[in-house]
Design an enzyme around this catalytic site. Structure first.
Site, PDB file in Angstrom:
ATOM      1  N   SER A 163       0.800  -1.227   0.000  1.00 55.53           N
ATOM      2  CA  SER A 163       0.000   0.000   0.000  1.00 55.53           C
ATOM      3  C   SER A 163       0.834   1.278   0.000  1.00 55.53           C
ATOM      4  O   SER A 163       0.350   2.341  -0.359  1.00 55.53           O
ATOM      5  CB  SER A 163      -0.965   0.016   1.185  1.00 55.53           C
ATOM      6  OG  SER A 163      -0.276   0.216   2.384  1.00 55.53           O
ATOM      7  N   LYS A 186       0.725   4.521   6.816  1.00 53.75           N
ATOM      8  CA  LYS A 186       0.044   5.322   5.783  1.00 53.75           C
ATOM      9  C   LYS A 186       0.501   6.765   5.870  1.00 53.75           C
ATOM     10  O   LYS A 186       1.116   7.196   6.840  1.00 53.75           O
ATOM     11  CB  LYS A 186      -1.483   5.282   5.968  1.00 53.75           C
ATOM     12  CG  LYS A 186      -2.104   3.900   6.018  1.00 53.75           C
ATOM     13  CD  LYS A 186      -2.109   3.204   4.698  1.00 53.75           C
ATOM     14  CE  LYS A 186      -2.758   1.827   4.851  1.00 53.75           C
ATOM     15  NZ  LYS A 186      -2.427   0.914   3.815  1.00 53.75           N
TER      16      LYS A 186
END
Length: 195
Positions: free
Chosen positions: A58, A102
């Site tokens: 990701s 993230k």
């Protein structure tokens, strides 16, 4: 023949052993220096040395699956995450989950929306610090989201292969679930460096 006899009784003329003050000072100095070094090492490791692995792709482009990073657990005790910070957090505070890594794109009070694959924060396109592809799925951000107090909106850099704040199972990230700021990639050695 007279054998030498020991005198019995108290002898007040015995010499007292002298305490060597210099040796005691040296021992105390070494002890305090060792304790200080252990304390500094503990503080450094606890606050700056949490080591975790990146799971999945990701964050591809910035971090790869299997990269190991160090996390600064101290910085967000005195300040808040800023846009473009790479954070490590537990989704919904689930301590049994692996750490998620993230990028913060919006902070408390911001309005977030994704239109035509572009991220808008407070009505303006987000100033990306890395190259990202247009998003195919805006998720919950298809409608404007207003972030409340202590809520952060995060996205993976690999926007089309990331489980992030666009989806209900992650959602906005509360500050108390943030472990810290990713600051150093340590593995693999060939990619060693600050983030």
């Amino acid at each position: 023949m007279a054998l030498g006899r020991r005198k019995s009784g108290l002898n007040f003329n015995k010499k007292r052993k002298k305490v060597n003050i210099a040796v005691i000072k040296e021992v105390l100095t070494w002890t305090s220096e060792i304790l200080l070094a252990v304390l500094v090492a503990f503080v450094f490791v606890y606050f700056l040395g949490l080591r975790t692995s990146v799971v999945g792709q990701s964050m591809a482009g910035t971090l790869k699956g299997g990269n190991e990073i160090l996390v600064n657990r101290f910085v967000y005790k005195v300040t808040n995450p800023k846009p473009n910070d790479i954070i490590v957090f537990l989704p919904n505070g689930n301590e049994k989950a692996h750490y998620y890594v993230k990028r913060v794109v919006a902070v408390p009070g911001d309005r977030v929306q994704i239109e035509s694959g572009i991220l808008y924060v407070n009505g303006k396109p987000f100033a990306e610090e890395t190259d990202v592809a247009p998003m195919e799925d805006p998720g919950m951000a298809a409608e404007e989201i207003l972030l409340g107090d202590n809520e952060f909106f995060v996205l993976g850099d690999n926007r089309n292969n990331s489980e992030d704040s666009r989806y209900a199972n992650i959602g906005t990230i509360k500050k108390e679930y943030i472990i810290g700021k990713a600051w150093l990639r340590v593995v693999p050695w060939s990619d060693f460096g600050f983030l």
